[in-house]
Structure formats: C-alpha cells, structure tokens
Design a protein around this motif. Sequence first.
Motif: not given
Lengths: 332, 332
Positions: A66, A90-93, A104, A107-108, B58, B75-76, B79, B83, B88-91, B108, B112
């Motif tokens: 990103i 939904l986004l993941a980096n 990820y 996860v999705f 997540s 976000a970095h 994350q 981790r 997990n981090l979803l954006l 979100f 849950r």
Amino acid sequence: MQDVAKAAGVSLGTVSNVLNHPAKVSPVTAQRVREAIARLGFVRNDAARSLASGSNDSVGMVLADIENSLFIDMAHGAQEAARAAGLNLLLANTTCDMGLQDDYLDVFDQARVTGMLLAPMEDSSAGIARMRSHGRQIVLLNFSPKPGTCCSVLVNNEHVGYLAARHLIDTGRTRLAYVVAHDDYQPVRERRRGVRAAVEEAGARVTLEEIDSVGLTTAHGHLVGRDLAGRKPGDLPDGLVVVADELANGIIHELHTVAGIGVPDQVAVVGCENNRTAGSAAVPLTAVDLPGRAMGREAMRLLMDEVASGERHRHATVVLEPELIIRSSAPR
Amino acid sequence: MQDVAKAAGVSLGTVSNVLNHPAKVSPVTAQRVREAIARLGFVRNDAARSLASGSNDSVGMVLADIENSLFIDMAHGAQEAARAAGLNLLLANTTCDMGLQDDYLDVFDQARVTGMLLAPMEDSSAGIARMRSHGRQIVLLNFSPKPGTCCSVLVNNEHVGYLAARHLIDTGRTRLAYVVAHDDYQPVRERRRGVRAAVEEAGARVTLEEIDSVGLTTAHGHLVGRDLAGRKPGDLPDGLVVVADELANGIIHELHTVAGIGVPDQVAVVGCENNRTAGSAAVPLTAVDLPGRAMGREAMRLLMDEVASGERHRHATVVLEPELIIRSSAPR
C-alpha cells in the motif's frame, strides 16, 4: 432475534423478513421491528448468516504494497465497483511478504467472503489453487496467472517499456539504459522486453545497456545516480528508462541537483508507473501511466461475473493499455 | 471435521485440540491431522468459531483516507503490533465519507472482529457509541473522543502548529500566514492554536494573517499561490505555515517555479504532515512530522489492553509528540 420478535410483538418470520426481504413486510410493521432492533442493540449476525449461505457481503482484496500508489488506485477502483454492486471491500496489506499473503488469503477464506482480489508481486499459484479448491472465487491483478487457473487483469507491461524507450528514441536519444531491480517481479521482466523491442526497431544507431539497482526506492536511486555521475561523459547514457518512479526520482536528484548533470539536457529520464510523486519531483517525471483504477474496476467486474455465472463461467484475462505522460524529465 | 478425524484415525476432540490447543497433542498425531486437513481441503470455519466465541482473530481498521500517507503509516504500525499479537489487520477506506464509515463499522461488527481501530476526519461519536453498545471495543486515532467514551491515540496538533510557526520566527520571519482549509477538521483547528501561541509569544514584532484555501490538494495550492503571487511585494507574507503538505507543494510551485518569487528567500514555507511527497518536491519541504507508525502501534496496544482487561479497563488517551524536519523550503 427472539427478543426482537417479542419486543415488536411479531413472529420470528416477520423479523427475518424485515432483515432479508423487506418488501414482504408492511412499512408500519417494518418500522416497529427496526425500532425494537435499535432498542435492543441487536446486530444482524453475519457470522450466522455466512455460515448458512456460505458467503457474506464482503470482497477481500489482498495488496502487496500500500506504499505504492498503483495498489491504492486498484483499491479505489475495486471499491467503486464493489459499492455499486452493494458489496463492501475489505483490504489487507502484505508488505510483499508471501507468508503474510497466505495468512490473509486464509483470513478472507475463513471469513467466507463473496470473493477475493489478489494483487501480488510474486507467483501465487499455490495460494490461488488453495482458495479455488475451497470454492472461493479469486481474481488476480497485475500478475499473469497460470493459464486457465483464474481471471486476471493486467497492464500491458511490455508496452510500458516500449512506450518509454520509444519516446526517448523519438526525441533523439541514442544511448539508452534500462535501470532495473527485482528481476523476480513479472512487470520488471515484461517491461525489459518492450524496451528491447523499441531499441531493435530503431536499428544500429541506438544502443541499450542494462543498469542493475539493489532495490526500487529513492535511496537506491541515489546510489545509481552517484555511480552514473562518476562515469566519463562519453560513457554516460543519454536516455534512461527506469523501472520504478521512486528509483527514477532518486537518480534525477543525484544527477541533476547534486552532480549538475542536466536532466533532461544531458540525460532524459522516463519512469514506468506515474505514481503520486511523479509530478511533484525536483524535475517533474515523464512516466508511463498504469491504469490502476480501471484495473480495480475490471477485476471486480470479472469477480461478479464469476460469482453470478457459476458453472457457466469461463476465465478471462483483461489487459489494459498504459499511456505516456510527458513532463520535464523527458520532454517532447 | 468428522471427515478429518476419520481420515487421520483420531477422535473429533483430537482434531479440535490440534486446531485450538496444539500443545495438548503429540507432534506425530498433530502432523497426521494436519496432513488429513490438507488432503481434504478442510477450512477451519471461522464463521462457526466466531459465532461460538463472539469474536475472531482479526482487528478491523477503518481509515478516512488511504491517499494520505499518515493513514498508511498508522496502518503499518497497527499491523506490526497486530501480527506480534497473533492477530490479522483488515483495512477499510472511507474516502472521508461518513456514510461509508458507518457501513464499514457495521461490516466489522457483524464479522465479529476482536476489536476496531478508527481514524476518522469528523466526529464519529454516534458510530463509536453504536459499536460499544454491541460490546465491540474500539480505539480512535487522530481524533479526540468525547471524554471517557473510548481509548484514543492523538498527535499533539497544537504543538505541530507551534513548532512550524516557531521555526519561522526563529529564522527571522516576521510576517506569518497560516494557510488553512477544512475548518471542520479537528487537527486544522488545533494547529491554528499552536501557530497563534508561537506568534503571541514573539510579541508585536511578528504579525499573523490567515489565508483560506478551498481545499487541501496540490491543485488548491496552485490557486492560493497564484493569489499570493498577485499581491504587492510589501503585502506578501515572508513565512507560511501550511496545514497540509500537498497544499504547500502547490503553493511553492506557483510562487517559486511559475512566478519566480524565491522559496525560501522571499517566502519560507513549512508543512504540517511530512508525508511521502515532502522530501521529493521541487523545493524539498520543511515539515512537522506526524508519528503515524507509532500511533498505529499505540492504538493496537490500547485495544489489546482493553480486550484483555475487560471490566477492569480504564480508557486512556495517548498523545504523541511531533518533530520538525528541516529541508530547503524553510532552512535553519
């Protein structure tokens, strides 16, 4: 849900209809149910719903980086198309980490998204096969899949290299160099083919060398620029195709600002992305523009088609064409 | 799961232990179960698991604007911390649209997630209250919550304005201007307080005017720059504090490159973000750096603390300090 039904004085089926088929319920009843829901803080339980239906209303998009505005553009385009279809994106980096990418995808997958978009930097066949074996639709962006394994949206990266080199040749440059790093990245190899094609087309009057950089950042560009500035003037290329814009900006800084080797007068420079920094650099960068937004929109369209057509679906590859944006670093 | 147990020749409880309490199972048995899982393409069904436990692995992060590198930095940082905690981090990106923001909070919530991070541009009390009423932990970034409603991580934006104005005053500038847009954004108002404090501290020898811009982009900066360039020389400020970096870059372009009004000689310019474009502009921008990564990490720490301590949790506000990065647009 039973509490809601009781509070609103309706049946469980009516509550379900309000949530899932609102047209079947009278406005007055629907209003009463919604008020009861608000009063009780009831959340429609997507975990339960996706368990029943096998998918939810979200599309998961896994992006390699990103920091790179191409990926941000792809996310914008995908989000526009997703919202138009009533879906959430939904986004993941992954920060170019293939382990994280696999995590990820899982996860999705486990969240039972409607489908996935994947914009990787390396071959992701194993992850894609794993998703598909779970019945999860996935569209690949900016990377050619193994034929027939999934839909994909690509930019014609060979033409990116061709447009960049051809512009330099058309404006009178004869000693070209292709500045590269990360030969493991597909776009890097494809752009090389285009650069070579343009040089071969021009015949013997144009030469091409390849300059290896350690990486793709501005700091790596400083190193390349310092090396070039240390060459004898006759050994200096007069036109550079640089595989990434940040790398190009770093080279221009060292050549033009630090060493006084004029860009574009002595060396013209063309970038291969047209990212956010291209226009605002010390010498605004001529660059080949990658159509990120359109790629994101196309990828969502392919995904929706695959979800809607089921067995009848045939995988497709959409290749979008790049466009040269001319600025001061390599003028007309 | 029963198929997996059968294929591996173990009980259902053993399969469950491999997935949820691997330390309880011998390595050999665990390996056999994992192979059976791989063979059968079994996906641990997070929809079922999150239904049972009330949350999944997540964290959802809702960002106002992924075009702005401050949000990418947050976000970095989030994350990294997620981790490290095995999450997990979803954006999700709202493009500063409050309706979209509400939608993504709901997505979100219904998925849950373990908790949420929200970096909005406007007051989001209603959305935060809705999440909390569903028992969903949420930490606010870059925006002050109503006292006691949730944890938050802020940058000292008053000090951002103060550092910028103070640097201009310390380097001999006496006719300052604060260039602003979007007075509805909290950071914009807070930075103004800091600018004013620095000017008042300097006494009558330093004056301050405020210049309104239509928006925060480079194109808006071009408009402001053209207006300034049209002023009589005596009416020109000699130091600008510009609320956003892109806006500053646009102003510098019009003043310095187009109109020949030297930056920093005639007008020094300080930005208030230090985003990705700050260092690579035509005149590299002196800017106050916002600690985005640290903000993301702190927000995850607060969220984890809230999830772990339950009832004992007390909301906290973490305020991180900015730092001045000096470049050519306003040198020492």
